[in-house]
Design a protein around this motif. Structure first.
Motif, PDB file in Angstrom:
ATOM      1  N   MET A 334       0.831  -1.209   0.000  1.00 15.84           N
ATOM      2  CA  MET A 334       0.000   0.000   0.000  1.00 15.84           C
ATOM      3  C   MET A 334       0.865   1.258   0.000  1.00 15.84           C
ATOM      4  O   MET A 334       0.598   2.219  -0.728  1.00 15.84           O
ATOM      5  N   PHE A 335       1.939   1.270   0.821  1.00 13.66           N
ATOM      6  CA  PHE A 335       2.824   2.429   0.874  1.00 13.66           C
ATOM      7  C   PHE A 335       3.551   2.619  -0.454  1.00 13.66           C
ATOM      8  O   PHE A 335       3.801   3.758  -0.876  1.00 13.66           O
ATOM      9  N   ILE A 336       3.910   1.523  -1.102  1.00 19.28           N
ATOM     10  CA  ILE A 336       4.605   1.612  -2.390  1.00 19.28           C
ATOM     11  C   ILE A 336       3.670   2.211  -3.445  1.00 19.28           C
ATOM     12  O   ILE A 336       4.077   3.085  -4.228  1.00 19.28           O
ATOM     13  N   ARG A 337       2.407   1.771  -3.458  1.00 24.94           N
ATOM     14  CA  ARG A 337       1.449   2.295  -4.431  1.00 24.94           C
ATOM     15  C   ARG A 337       1.146   3.774  -4.174  1.00 24.94           C
ATOM     16  O   ARG A 337       0.901   4.531  -5.111  1.00 24.94           O
ATOM     17  N   MET A 338       1.144   4.183  -2.910  1.00 25.01           N
ATOM     18  CA  MET A 338       0.915   5.596  -2.587  1.00 25.01           C
ATOM     19  C   MET A 338       2.018   6.470  -3.182  1.00 25.01           C
ATOM     20  O   MET A 338       1.755   7.583  -3.655  1.00 25.01           O
ATOM     21  N   TYR A 339       3.245   5.993  -3.163  1.00 25.35           N
ATOM     22  CA  TYR A 339       4.377   6.759  -3.690  1.00 25.35           C
ATOM     23  C   TYR A 339       4.494   6.595  -5.204  1.00 25.35           C
ATOM     24  O   TYR A 339       4.796   7.549  -5.929  1.00 25.35           O
ATOM     25  N   GLY A 340       4.246   5.397  -5.682  1.00 28.05           N
ATOM     26  CA  GLY A 340       4.402   5.070  -7.098  1.00 28.05           C
ATOM     27  C   GLY A 340       5.053   3.709  -7.241  1.00 28.05           C
ATOM     28  O   GLY A 340       6.035   3.410  -6.549  1.00 28.05           O
ATOM     29  N   LEU A 341       4.519   2.889  -8.117  1.00 25.09           N
ATOM     30  CA  LEU A 341       5.064   1.541  -8.306  1.00 25.09           C
ATOM     31  C   LEU A 341       6.448   1.599  -8.952  1.00 25.09           C
ATOM     32  O   LEU A 341       6.729   2.497  -9.751  1.00 25.09           O
ATOM     33  N   PRO A 342       7.310   0.639  -8.629  1.00 30.08           N
ATOM     34  CA  PRO A 342       8.633   0.625  -9.265  1.00 30.08           C
ATOM     35  C   PRO A 342       8.534   0.297 -10.753  1.00 30.08           C
ATOM     36  O   PRO A 342       7.645  -0.449 -11.177  1.00 30.08           O
ATOM     37  N   ALA A 343       9.436   0.857 -11.529  1.00 34.81           N
ATOM     38  CA  ALA A 343       9.535   0.479 -12.943  1.00 34.81           C
ATOM     39  C   ALA A 343      10.120  -0.927 -13.027  1.00 34.81           C
ATOM     40  O   ALA A 343      10.649  -1.471 -12.049  1.00 34.81           O
ATOM     41  N   HIS A 344      10.047  -1.515 -14.219  1.00 35.64           N
ATOM     42  CA  HIS A 344      10.461  -2.914 -14.372  1.00 35.64           C
ATOM     43  C   HIS A 344      11.940  -3.130 -14.067  1.00 35.64           C
ATOM     44  O   HIS A 344      12.354  -4.233 -13.717  1.00 35.64           O
ATOM     45  N   ASN A 345      12.766  -2.070 -14.202  1.00 35.03           N
ATOM     46  CA  ASN A 345      14.199  -2.221 -13.953  1.00 35.03           C
ATOM     47  C   ASN A 345      14.623  -1.597 -12.623  1.00 35.03           C
ATOM     48  O   ASN A 345      15.793  -1.325 -12.399  1.00 35.03           O
ATOM     49  N   GLU A 346      13.654  -1.349 -11.736  1.00 40.09           N
ATOM     50  CA  GLU A 346      13.952  -0.832 -10.397  1.00 40.09           C
ATOM     51  C   GLU A 346      13.832  -1.947  -9.366  1.00 40.09           C
ATOM     52  O   GLU A 346      13.176  -2.962  -9.597  1.00 40.09           O
ATOM     53  N   MET A 347      14.415  -1.723  -8.199  1.00 41.58           N
ATOM     54  CA  MET A 347      14.212  -2.630  -7.078  1.00 41.58           C
ATOM     55  C   MET A 347      12.815  -2.441  -6.526  1.00 41.58           C
ATOM     56  O   MET A 347      12.280  -1.333  -6.524  1.00 41.58           O
ATOM     57  N   ASP A 348      12.228  -3.523  -6.045  1.00 39.12           N
ATOM     58  CA  ASP A 348      10.963  -3.441  -5.327  1.00 39.12           C
ATOM     59  C   ASP A 348      11.292  -3.179  -3.853  1.00 39.12           C
ATOM     60  O   ASP A 348      11.870  -4.045  -3.184  1.00 39.12           O
ATOM     61  N   PRO A 349      10.948  -1.999  -3.324  1.00 40.05           N
ATOM     62  CA  PRO A 349      11.345  -1.670  -1.946  1.00 40.05           C
ATOM     63  C   PRO A 349      10.370  -2.164  -0.879  1.00 40.05           C
ATOM     64  O   PRO A 349      10.462  -1.745   0.271  1.00 40.05           O
ATOM     65  N   THR A 350       9.424  -3.036  -1.240  1.00 35.24           N
ATOM     66  CA  THR A 350       8.382  -3.439  -0.286  1.00 35.24           C
ATOM     67  C   THR A 350       8.973  -4.046   0.983  1.00 35.24           C
ATOM     68  O   THR A 350       8.618  -3.650   2.097  1.00 35.24           O
ATOM     69  N   ARG A 627      16.523   9.058  -2.320  1.00 35.53           N
ATOM     70  CA  ARG A 627      17.907   8.762  -2.704  1.00 35.53           C
ATOM     71  C   ARG A 627      18.023   7.633  -3.717  1.00 35.53           C
ATOM     72  O   ARG A 627      19.008   7.565  -4.439  1.00 35.53           O
ATOM     73  N   PHE A 628      17.039   6.727  -3.758  1.00 33.21           N
ATOM     74  CA  PHE A 628      17.251   5.574  -4.642  1.00 33.21           C
ATOM     75  C   PHE A 628      16.021   5.164  -5.448  1.00 33.21           C
ATOM     76  O   PHE A 628      16.133   4.322  -6.339  1.00 33.21           O
ATOM     77  N   TYR A 629      14.861   5.764  -5.187  1.00 32.42           N
ATOM     78  CA  TYR A 629      13.625   5.211  -5.764  1.00 32.42           C
ATOM     79  C   TYR A 629      12.856   6.296  -6.512  1.00 32.42           C
ATOM     80  O   TYR A 629      12.676   7.405  -6.015  1.00 32.42           O
ATOM     81  N   LYS A 630      12.390   5.964  -7.720  1.00 33.66           N
ATOM     82  CA  LYS A 630      11.617   6.907  -8.529  1.00 33.66           C
ATOM     83  C   LYS A 630      10.122   6.590  -8.519  1.00 33.66           C
ATOM     84  O   LYS A 630       9.295   7.482  -8.513  1.00 33.66           O
ATOM     85  N   GLY A 631       9.766   5.323  -8.550  1.00 29.85           N
ATOM     86  CA  GLY A 631       8.350   4.942  -8.542  1.00 29.85           C
ATOM     87  C   GLY A 631       7.614   5.372  -9.792  1.00 29.85           C
ATOM     88  O   GLY A 631       6.500   5.882  -9.726  1.00 29.85           O
ATOM     89  N   SER A 632       8.228   5.154 -10.951  1.00 25.25           N
ATOM     90  CA  SER A 632       7.644   5.606 -12.220  1.00 25.25           C
ATOM     91  C   SER A 632       6.947   4.483 -12.986  1.00 25.25           C
ATOM     92  O   SER A 632       6.610   4.645 -14.156  1.00 25.25           O
ATOM     93  N   GLY A 633       6.730   3.334 -12.331  1.00 25.42           N
ATOM     94  CA  GLY A 633       6.101   2.212 -13.027  1.00 25.42           C
ATOM     95  C   GLY A 633       4.597   2.365 -13.152  1.00 25.42           C
ATOM     96  O   GLY A 633       3.975   3.167 -12.467  1.00 25.42           O
ATOM     97  N   ARG A 634       4.009   1.572 -14.061  1.00 22.67           N
ATOM     98  CA  ARG A 634       2.548   1.539 -14.224  1.00 22.67           C
ATOM     99  C   ARG A 634       2.040   0.184 -13.757  1.00 22.67           C
ATOM    100  O   ARG A 634       2.666  -0.840 -13.968  1.00 22.67           O
ATOM    101  N   GLU A 635       0.885   0.200 -13.126  1.00 21.45           N
ATOM    102  CA  GLU A 635       0.378  -1.013 -12.484  1.00 21.45           C
ATOM    103  C   GLU A 635      -0.116  -2.020 -13.511  1.00 21.45           C
ATOM    104  O   GLU A 635      -0.690  -1.668 -14.537  1.00 21.45           O
ATOM    105  N   PHE A 636       0.096  -3.282 -13.193  1.00 19.17           N
ATOM    106  CA  PHE A 636      -0.346  -4.398 -14.025  1.00 19.17           C
ATOM    107  C   PHE A 636      -1.833  -4.640 -13.785  1.00 19.17           C
ATOM    108  O   PHE A 636      -2.288  -4.783 -12.655  1.00 19.17           O
ATOM    109  N   HIS A 637      -2.624  -4.660 -14.875  1.00 20.33           N
ATOM    110  CA  HIS A 637      -4.064  -4.897 -14.800  1.00 20.33           C
ATOM    111  C   HIS A 637      -4.405  -6.120 -15.649  1.00 20.33           C
ATOM    112  O   HIS A 637      -4.405  -6.038 -16.876  1.00 20.33           O
ATOM    113  N   PRO A 638      -4.697  -7.256 -15.033  1.00 19.65           N
ATOM    114  CA  PRO A 638      -5.051  -8.448 -15.815  1.00 19.65           C
ATOM    115  C   PRO A 638      -6.355  -8.256 -16.575  1.00 19.65           C
ATOM    116  O   PRO A 638      -7.222  -7.488 -16.164  1.00 19.65           O
TER     117      PRO A 638
END
Length: 646
Positions: A334-350, A627-638
């Motif tokens: 939930m906190f990650i989605r509030m900030y922005g999901l990681p892009a495919h080449n970023e670390m997942d900080p969850t 310092r390390f996270y952009k959160g510029s990814g788009r969410e996956f919608h099946p």
């Protein structure tokens, strides 16, 4: 963790698209992309123009199942598609018939209610309505007149007017009643009443007896009508209950069929030359493991053709982000989605957020009793309502309890448990140059230094994944920044612990060289990347700009580090606040007011818990993520839910 995505193109005979969606794709999570947009280089592409035949039956099924009591029937999924459509049609026919009967009774009830509302103001009148409407030599006029004009009317009645007024109900604005006048004087009297703004009210000529008797008869008819409506409602409920299991199964199956049919919105159809049969094309993203399972399942199906495109993001944009974490860490997404999901080449900080958030929360809010309350209350709420924030609170409560044992605090009482580590208010440490300082402040700053080094390493990892030369080597969050800040931390730690600090030469190398790299990071990046781009703003302006950026970098290092002092500050303030609560409750006198203790603990637990939760989230977002996270990814919608998104 981020699920690695692959781009698929699926094709086959046009008439086979429903089977493929139902048999294969419904088992997997796939985000569809618009084939007409994605496959621009393919000729003869056309959209699907068919209307969804399952929409209307699904709407009816949802309407019918909404009338069923929750848990009243078990789902029957054994019906065929045709049986489902026949069921919905038959139930709808019977339902419409019952609804028509109900509407007739409702209209009858409304008419009766309207008649009753008109007649009730004349209840006190003692006259037979049926006879009054049929007087041969006399007219009877029913209506109302305002209170002011009624006073004038009394004057005319007593003096000159040949009429009798019988009063009904009077309120603050109007007087209701009727007047009697002979046929000969009717025109004259009507004119007088009209001039006094007497409003005529037409009553039905079918009423029998007095107004009171007529009202009673109307009420009886309304009750009878209400009973008929209740009987019809019972018949509707019986109809739904009789078909409840089949209706639930029909709704589920119609949802699947409707969703599968809506895939056409994202598909394209193509006809090659003189081919007798059209083909469909579907394209989109699917997780790597799902792709392997899907390909294995269709390998013996000659009517399905799949192409998996590798490295598609290099040419057609980034894939969507799908997070997959253990259940323990799931609420923190939930906190990650509030900030922005990681892009495919970023670390997942969850996982990083889950561990650091709960640990810092516990350090700032260390209390065994209140921590257990948060753990139990949040856990129950999460299990019952599946609220992510409740799950986060529950895990944070575990760490609050742990730090409560370390601080020796339980519901604010510090004389019940021994402190396994220290008591925040009392523990002090002498430091060179600074003097005496609270120990938890020192530990908090040291912890913040360690986190800053860790997030710089995370940034380097992300930069390596993105092949970003500047942020790998030369930026304040790259290798140069790691060397600079790490050396500063090492120097401070050695000095504060009484050890010998590095010499001037070492400082010149490990501090001076990174500063030069910060200052000249742009030309150095161009040099490494063999990009022969000249500095457009001129050398002088470049140096001035670089100086201010360097000053900002030094300031950010300092502010980031000191920001972690709030961890110790809240640990101390929590102990101080609870001391005040216990003092106000008389605990220091040995005879506490337990109601005051309970209420004080509840208030502190709610208000301070909220404030601490916000402050820890601020540390996560502003001191770490920046310092390390952009959160510029788009969410996956099946695609099962895709038709609601387009």
């Amino acid at each position: 963790m981020i699920v690695k995505m692959k781009f698929l193109s699926i094709s086959g005979p046009r008439i086979d698209i429903d089977r493929v969606c139902d048999v294969y794709l419904s088992k997997y999570e796939m985000q569809l992309e618009n084939a007409l947009t994605e496959l621009k280089t393919t000729n003869n592409l056309l959209p699907f123009a068919e209307m969804n035949p399952y929409k209307e039956p699904l709407t009816k099924a949802e309407q019918f199942t909404a009338l069923l009591p929750e848990g009243s029937a078990r789902m029957d999924v054994s019906m065929t598609e045709q049986e489902i459509l026949d069921l919905i049609r038959d139930v709808n026919r019977d339902y419409i018939q019952l609804q028509e009967q109900r509407e007739l009774q409702k209209k009858k009830q409304e008419i009766l209610r309207e008649k009753l509302n008109i007649l009730e103001p004349f209840l006190p009148l003692e006259l037979d309505l049926y006879k009054a409407m049929r007087y041969k030599y006399m007219k009877v006029r029913f209506g109302r007149i305002s209170v002011d004009y009624y006073k004038r009317l009394e004057k005319y009645l007593f003096e000159d007017l040949d009429a009798v007024f019988q009063e009904g109900i009077r309120n603050e604005n109007y007087v209701y009643g009727c007047y009697f006048v002979s046929n000969i004087d009717a025109s004259k009297v009507d004119s007088v009443f009209n001039s006094l703004h007497f409003e005529r009210i037409a009553l039905s000529s079918d009423y029998m007896g007095t107004p009171a008797q007529a009202c009673e008869s109307l009420r009886s008819d309304m009750e009878e009508t209400e009973g008929e409506i209740a009987k019809i409602d019972e018949r509707i409920e019986e109809l739904m209950m009789r078909q409840g299991s089949r209706l639930l199964g029909a709704r589920k199956r119609l949802e699947e069929l409707s969703n599968n049919f809506d895939v056409r919105k994202m598909a394209a159809r193509v006809k090659e030359g003189d081919a007798k049969e059209d083909y469909y094309i579907l394209c989109g993203w699917m997780g790597e493991d799902d792709v392997a399972s899907f390909l294995e399942e269709i390998k013996n199906d000659p009517r399905v053709f799949v192409v998996v495109e590798e490295d598609r993001e290099k040419f057609f944009g980034d894939p969507p982000t799908k997070l997959k974490n253990p259940k323990f860490f799931k609420p923190f997404e939930m906190f990650i989605r509030m900030y922005g999901l990681p892009a495919h080449n970023e670390m997942d900080p969850t996982m990083f957020v889950a561990l650091t958030y709960t640990f810092i929360f516990g350090a700032m809010f260390g209390d065994v009793g209140q921590g257990l309350c948060l753990f139990i209350g949040g856990g129950l709420l999460y299990l019952i309502k599946k609220i992510n924030l409740a799950g986060i609170i529950s895990v944070a409560g575990i760490f609050s309890t742990i730090f409560g044992f370390l601080f020796g605090s339980v519901f604010g009482f510090e004389d019940v448990l021994p402190a396994l580590w220290l008591r925040p208010v009392e523990a002090m440490t002498n430091l060179p140059f600074i003097g005496q300082l609270n120990t938890v402040f020192i530990v908090a700053v040291a912890f913040g230094m360690g986190l800053n080094i860790l997030v710089i390493i995370f940034q380097i990892v992300n930069a390596v994944r993105n092949h970003d030369t500047e942020n790998i080597w030369f930026s304040n969050n790259g290798v140069a920044g790691l060397v600079f800040y790490g050396f500063l931390v090492l120097t401070v730690v050695l000095y504060m612990t009484g050890h010998k600090v590095p010499g001037n030469i070492m400082m010149a190398i490990f501090l001076g060289i990174p500063i030069l790299l910060f200052l000249f990071k742009e030309p150095l990046t161009n040099l490494v990347d063999r990009n022969h781009r000249k500095i457009q703003e001129g050398k002088g302006m470049f140096l001035v700009q670089g100086f201010f950026e360097l000053f900002e970098t030094m300031l950010s290092y300092f502010s980031n580090t000191l920001s972690y002092v709030r961890i110790g500050a809240f640990a101390v303030s929590h102990a101080a606040i609870m001391e005040v609560v216990l003092m106000l409750s008389g605990a220091h006198l040995g005879d506490p007011n337990w109601l005051g203790v309970v209420v004080g603990n509840a208030i502190v637990c709610l208000l301070e818990g909220l404030i601490v939760g916000i402050q820890v989230l601020r540390l996560e977002y502003y001191e770490m993520f920046s310092r390390f996270y952009k959160g510029s990814g788009r969410e996956f919608h099946p695609f099962q839910n895709h038709h609601t998104e387009v």
